[in-house]
Design a protein around this motif. Structure first.
Motif, PDB file in Angstrom:
ATOM      1  N   ALA A  11      62.353 -42.185  -4.807  1.00  0.00           N
ATOM      2  CA  ALA A  11      61.443 -42.550  -3.714  1.00  0.00           C
ATOM      3  C   ALA A  11      60.012 -42.122  -4.017  1.00  0.00           C
ATOM      4  O   ALA A  11      59.060 -42.795  -3.613  1.00  0.00           O
ATOM      5  CB  ALA A  11      61.922 -41.928  -2.404  1.00  0.00           C
ATOM      6  N   ASP A  66      59.974 -50.401   0.077  1.00  0.00           N
ATOM      7  CA  ASP A  66      61.006 -50.436   1.115  1.00  0.00           C
ATOM      8  C   ASP A  66      61.466 -51.858   1.413  1.00  0.00           C
ATOM      9  O   ASP A  66      62.664 -52.115   1.566  1.00  0.00           O
ATOM     10  CB  ASP A  66      60.505 -49.771   2.408  1.00  0.00           C
ATOM     11  CG  ASP A  66      60.345 -48.273   2.251  1.00  0.00           C
ATOM     12  OD1 ASP A  66      61.024 -47.688   1.379  1.00  0.00           O
ATOM     13  OD2 ASP A  66      59.549 -47.687   3.006  1.00  0.00           O
ATOM     14  N   GLU A  67      60.538 -52.791   1.486  1.00  0.00           N
ATOM     15  CA  GLU A  67      60.926 -54.182   1.734  1.00  0.00           C
ATOM     16  C   GLU A  67      61.741 -54.723   0.563  1.00  0.00           C
ATOM     17  O   GLU A  67      62.753 -55.398   0.751  1.00  0.00           O
ATOM     18  CB  GLU A  67      59.701 -55.065   1.961  1.00  0.00           C
ATOM     19  CG  GLU A  67      60.087 -56.500   2.293  1.00  0.00           C
ATOM     20  CD  GLU A  67      58.893 -57.388   2.595  1.00  0.00           C
ATOM     21  OE1 GLU A  67      59.010 -58.594   2.322  1.00  0.00           O
ATOM     22  OE2 GLU A  67      57.861 -56.884   3.079  1.00  0.00           O
TER      23      GLU A  67
END
Length: 180
Positions: free
Chosen positions: A9, A140-141
């Motif tokens: 992340a 994230d998308e």
């Protein structure tokens, strides 16, 4: 040892930004098929050996400038720079084939001989991100699209891939397993 989902992340947005500025990218989520059966049949040490072998194999396919992580349990995530959708499909094939060809020799349960584990397969969900995608939208998308593709692949049976092409027109590509 691969980074975990938290390290992923932290580094993935930068990798996506860099890849998107130069070329496109493909984000791949890989989930091993029937991994629980490996642990139940051969023991957790054997399961750990399979995870290490898969990680090592994926590292040989994923480029040094790309990102690879163990996302959790028996799931892995990769973000690879690619030139176009055809290369995204080729990378997806290469990852699936590399996992499929694995043979892992590991100590079996106490009192059992060495275990030979083969026929390792995975469902792969992938999202192709055209050049410039990372500048407009975030990781994230892209993860959401790759995750939806993974669920589609898992719903088709074992050893399947599903790729979503993001851009002006959203398209989906599914493939039955077969020779690469």
């Amino acid at each position: 040892m691969l980074p975990d989902r938290w390290q992923w992340a932290a580094e993935a947005p930068g990798v996506l930004r860099d890849a998107s500025a130069r070329r496109g990218a493909v984000l791949l989520l890989l989930d091993l098929d029937n991994f629980k059966a490996v642990n139940d049949t051969f023991g957790h040490r054997a399961g750990d050996a399979v995870l290490r072998a898969v990680a090592s194999t994926l590292r040989t396919v994923v480029g040094q400038e790309d990102a690879l992580a163990r996302y959790g349990g028996d799931e892995f995530v990769a973000l690879c720079s690619v030139a176009d959708p055809h290369e995204a499909i080729a990378v997806t094939h290469e990852l699936a084939g590399a996992v499929r060809e694995l043979v892992v020799l590991t100590p079996g349960l106490p009192g059992q001989p060495t275990a030979r584990i083969s026929n390792v397969t995975a469902a792969i969900g992938a999202a192709f991100l055209p050049a410039g995608y990372g500048d407009v939208r975030g990781i994230d998308e892209a993860m959401g699209h790759a995750d939806a593709a993974l669920l589609e692949a898992k719903g088709m049976d074992e050893d399947r891939t599903c790729l979503v092409f993001l851009g002006a027109q959203l398209r989906q590509w599914r493939e039955e397993p077969g020779p690469l």
